[in-house]
Design an enzyme around this catalytic site. Sequence first.
Site, PDB file in Angstrom:
ATOM      1  N   THR A  19       0.826  -1.201   0.000  1.00 56.30           N
ATOM      2  CA  THR A  19       0.000   0.000   0.000  1.00 56.30           C
ATOM      3  C   THR A  19       0.861   1.252   0.000  1.00 56.30           C
ATOM      4  OG1 THR A  19      -1.911  -1.048   1.039  1.00 56.30           O
ATOM      5  CG2 THR A  19      -1.681   1.324   1.335  1.00 56.30           C
ATOM      6  N   ASN A  71      -6.036  -9.216  -7.702  1.00 54.71           N
ATOM      7  CA  ASN A  71      -6.069  -9.951  -6.444  1.00 54.71           C
ATOM      8  C   ASN A  71      -7.336 -10.784  -6.279  1.00 54.71           C
ATOM      9  OD1 ASN A  71      -6.992  -7.090  -6.284  1.00 54.71           O
ATOM     10  ND2 ASN A  71      -7.787  -7.734  -4.304  1.00 54.71           N
ATOM     11  N   GLN A  98       0.337  -9.094  -6.023  1.00 52.17           N
ATOM     12  CA  GLN A  98      -0.138 -10.469  -6.144  1.00 52.17           C
ATOM     13  C   GLN A  98       0.713 -11.325  -7.077  1.00 52.17           C
ATOM     14  OE1 GLN A  98      -2.241 -12.092  -4.438  1.00 52.17           O
ATOM     15  NE2 GLN A  98      -3.299 -10.460  -3.345  1.00 52.17           N
ATOM     16  N   HIS A 113       3.971  -9.744   2.549  1.00 51.65           N
ATOM     17  CA  HIS A 113       3.150 -10.788   3.151  1.00 51.65           C
ATOM     18  C   HIS A 113       2.357 -11.594   2.121  1.00 51.65           C
ATOM     19  CE1 HIS A 113      -1.043  -8.929   3.283  1.00 51.65           C
ATOM     20  NE2 HIS A 113      -0.298  -7.930   2.868  1.00 51.65           N
ATOM     21  N   THR A 156      14.574   5.202  10.073  1.00 53.42           N
ATOM     22  CA  THR A 156      15.504   4.096  10.284  1.00 53.42           C
ATOM     23  C   THR A 156      14.921   2.803   9.725  1.00 53.42           C
ATOM     24  OG1 THR A 156      16.305   5.165  12.293  1.00 53.42           O
ATOM     25  CG2 THR A 156      16.824   2.832  12.020  1.00 53.42           C
ATOM     26  N   CYS A 215     -22.694  -8.740   2.783  1.00 53.90           N
ATOM     27  CA  CYS A 215     -24.116  -8.559   3.075  1.00 53.90           C
ATOM     28  C   CYS A 215     -24.265  -7.755   4.363  1.00 53.90           C
ATOM     29  CB  CYS A 215     -24.812  -9.910   3.212  1.00 53.90           C
ATOM     30  SG  CYS A 215     -26.602  -9.782   3.411  1.00 53.90           S
TER      31      CYS A 215
END
Length: 395
Positions: A72, A150, A178, A200, A236, A320
């Site tokens: 992101t 994705n 992805q 990740h 850092t 929903c």
Amino acid sequence: MTGSIYLDFNASTPVAPEVAAAMAPILERFGNPTSDHWAGLALRTAIVQARGQVAHLLGCDPEEVVFTSGGTEANNWALKGVFYATDGPCHIITSGVEHPAIVEPCRFLQRLGARVTIVGVDGTGMVDPEDIRRAIGPDTRLISIMHANNEVGTIQPIAEISRIARARGVLMHTDAAQSVGKIDASVDALGVDLLSVAGHKLYAPIGIGGLFVRAGATLEPFVHGAGHERGRRAGTENVLEIVGLGAACALAEPWIDSAEIRRLRDELWDRIHNRLPHAVLNGHPTKRLPNTLNVSIPGIAGSEILARMEGVAASTGSACHSGAVTLSPVLGAMGVSPEVGMGALRFSLGRSTTKPEIAEVAERLGRAVAQLDAGQLVRGGTPGAGVDGTVGSDR
């Protein structure tokens, strides 16, 4: 087979044991990598090694890799960095199937005066490069098209779009969160100037990523401060997770275009389609990530199906709330009807997925659908914005 089955590897991967092992010694070190004494130099050396490992996977120079807090941030920096470095009007071109990490920064930049063009996609989620060509104007500064989606896994013709961009003197960015580690994402083959990485998704920890910045591309720094990362991102360095990302990239090459994962994915589709002939495949039939299967069971909310799948971790393409189904913007952009899109389920396989798991997931899906009234459409379902918890909002 009983128990939990994880088929949500596009949402997040486990930290590979080899990655954890590479990170462990860093926990015992405490120096600042900018320091010139023995405590800092050891950590600086670890960063240099990790940067080289990432660069090797991407096929670029190590100095073209800048570490970030994740995909992101990398996406935000690519968009905002070009905008703030532009003297004069700034036109950005993107697509209708991008992740919110592209959509929302574009909306933000529009408020600051940027002009944003969103090109459509076909029914498989594919961008037509000719639409990009037609959208380019004299003020176009950046094209940002994701490498692979994705949700449905469709792989975009990035190399062709990059050739168009280069011919017009426009920078080309791709969100490869992805795709890195699943398919070839070498920057020269893709022809991109900027490429985002999310750790990740790659068996590294959450909270680390990177941006490839081709030599010569000018970006305003995303974080201002001291001269870390050659003055491109202050702060850092997160040495522990940088080492983890490097180790994950070093492990990835044998898994590029994995024939075994693709075979298991196709077997899962065959089993589902044989049991539920009315199931619909979403995304491109062949130009798709080898691990990604997005299927719809028309007329039933995907969240209802998944709730009955007894411990299967997967994602839905709709949500929903108060009896109304909200369709994923990606499926909406593809022209998928609400009745079909509301029943979307994304199964994303990983390196540890087994054949017995595939068979069991198909069985649990069949049982779940049998428990539900396939003819009962949740009332009020209309396409709309993504909702937290759907595949439209995960990284």
